[in-house]
Design an enzyme around this catalytic site. Sequence first.
Site, PDB file in Angstrom:
ATOM      1  N   CYS A 144       0.831  -1.207   0.000  1.00 46.57           N
ATOM      2  CA  CYS A 144       0.000   0.000   0.000  1.00 46.57           C
ATOM      3  C   CYS A 144       0.866   1.259   0.000  1.00 46.57           C
ATOM      4  O   CYS A 144       1.462   1.605   1.031  1.00 46.57           O
ATOM      5  CB  CYS A 144      -0.910  -0.022   1.235  1.00 46.57           C
ATOM      6  SG  CYS A 144      -1.884   1.476   1.414  1.00 46.57           S
ATOM      7  N   CYS A 147      -0.484   4.080   2.286  1.00 47.28           N
ATOM      8  CA  CYS A 147      -0.237   3.870   3.726  1.00 47.28           C
ATOM      9  C   CYS A 147       1.228   4.093   4.073  1.00 47.28           C
ATOM     10  O   CYS A 147       1.535   4.662   5.116  1.00 47.28           O
ATOM     11  CB  CYS A 147      -0.597   2.440   4.148  1.00 47.28           C
ATOM     12  SG  CYS A 147      -2.065   1.760   3.385  1.00 47.28           S
ATOM     13  N   ASP A 148       2.139   3.614   3.227  1.00 54.37           N
ATOM     14  CA  ASP A 148       3.546   3.525   3.655  1.00 54.37           C
ATOM     15  C   ASP A 148       4.512   4.415   2.872  1.00 54.37           C
ATOM     16  O   ASP A 148       5.692   4.493   3.240  1.00 54.37           O
ATOM     17  CB  ASP A 148       4.027   2.061   3.532  1.00 54.37           C
ATOM     18  CG  ASP A 148       3.213   1.140   4.439  1.00 54.37           C
ATOM     19  OD1 ASP A 148       2.814   1.592   5.524  1.00 54.37           O
ATOM     20  OD2 ASP A 148       2.986  -0.021   4.057  1.00 54.37           O
TER      21      ASP A 148
END
Length: 321
Positions: A144, A147-148
């Site tokens: 992701c 997200c990261d």
Amino acid sequence: MKNFFNTDDILPKYDVVILGAGPAGCAAALYTARDDLSAIIFEKNYPGGNVAITEMVENYPGIDVGITGSDLANKFFSQAVKFGAQVRYGVCQKVELEDDYKIITLEDGRRVMAKALIIATGSRPKRINVPGEAKFIGRGVSFCATCDGGFFKDREVIVLGGGNSALEEGMYLTRFASKVTIIHRRDSFRASKIVQKRAFSNDRIKFIMDASVIEILGEEKLTGVKIRNAKTGEESVVNADGVFIFVGYDANTDTFKDLLELTPDGFIKAGETTETSVPGIFAAGDVRKKELMQIITAAADGAVAAKMAEKYVTEIDANER
Ligand code: NAP
């Protein structure tokens, strides 16, 4: 997200139970609510499904300026709730058949009866199953970018895959990373032409074609990947601080594999009517095998499944009278 975790008001019986609150599940809930059926969605993560962790959506008709995935997910959710859908946290562990009813057993042991069941459980990112992948998940290996990506500011990352996800998320990662290397196992991409054109013109992206990752390297910290050239067999190392894997999705069908007919790659077999091999169970969205897996086709599936469920519920009600 109001009331999402309040599960005290779950009823023992519904016309329709929907599993999954992604675009398909939310569309199904919107349509069942507007048809005045009693319905509930159970979602085991967060409403929105894979859309919620997508950076930007540009191809949903009617939203010409684009929208972040999380904003679109919120809109799907709040529109369903606005028309009366009940959306609750819940993990389905088992589905059994009892006459015309479907009995859904939740993780907490609660049993909920439904006349019709709409499965919209979506899919999860596929792994590449090479040494080092499991070891570094959450510590350098990610599925992701939204997200990261922020963890890789001014660092070098590798993106695996050749579809829309790999190229789009690779472009997104150039906001943070000093260098993005996309590694793909063939010599051409399956991503749409417009996406390829944009990725090729981004000078912070490098491409390595015809190469498979055979190991993710590092002792304490991820340091790179070992690749093998598909044509020459030659092996080499590409250094990086992070590896983002976008090689497609596996359907979330484990709970249904003994109940429904699945395709060899694990998706639910259902045509455009969303009818599965069991009467009264419908499959909508990415969990159903189909030609085009998109937000718009998932939402369309949800609407069709709701209509089919409504017809089925009406038949059962008529038989019971
Ligand atoms: P995808 O289209 O299935 O592409 C997966 C890619 O990963 C392919 O290039 C495939 O290579 C490669 N791959 C598969 N298994 C691999 C392995 N074990 N090792 C290395 N590479 C592997 O998946 P996706 O990009 O995640 O997209 C999924 C669906 O969502 C698609 O229908 C896509 O169009 C849609 N989507 C749409 C948008 C958009 O419209 N903006 C954005 C994201 C996703 P091969 O090509 O050689 O098979």
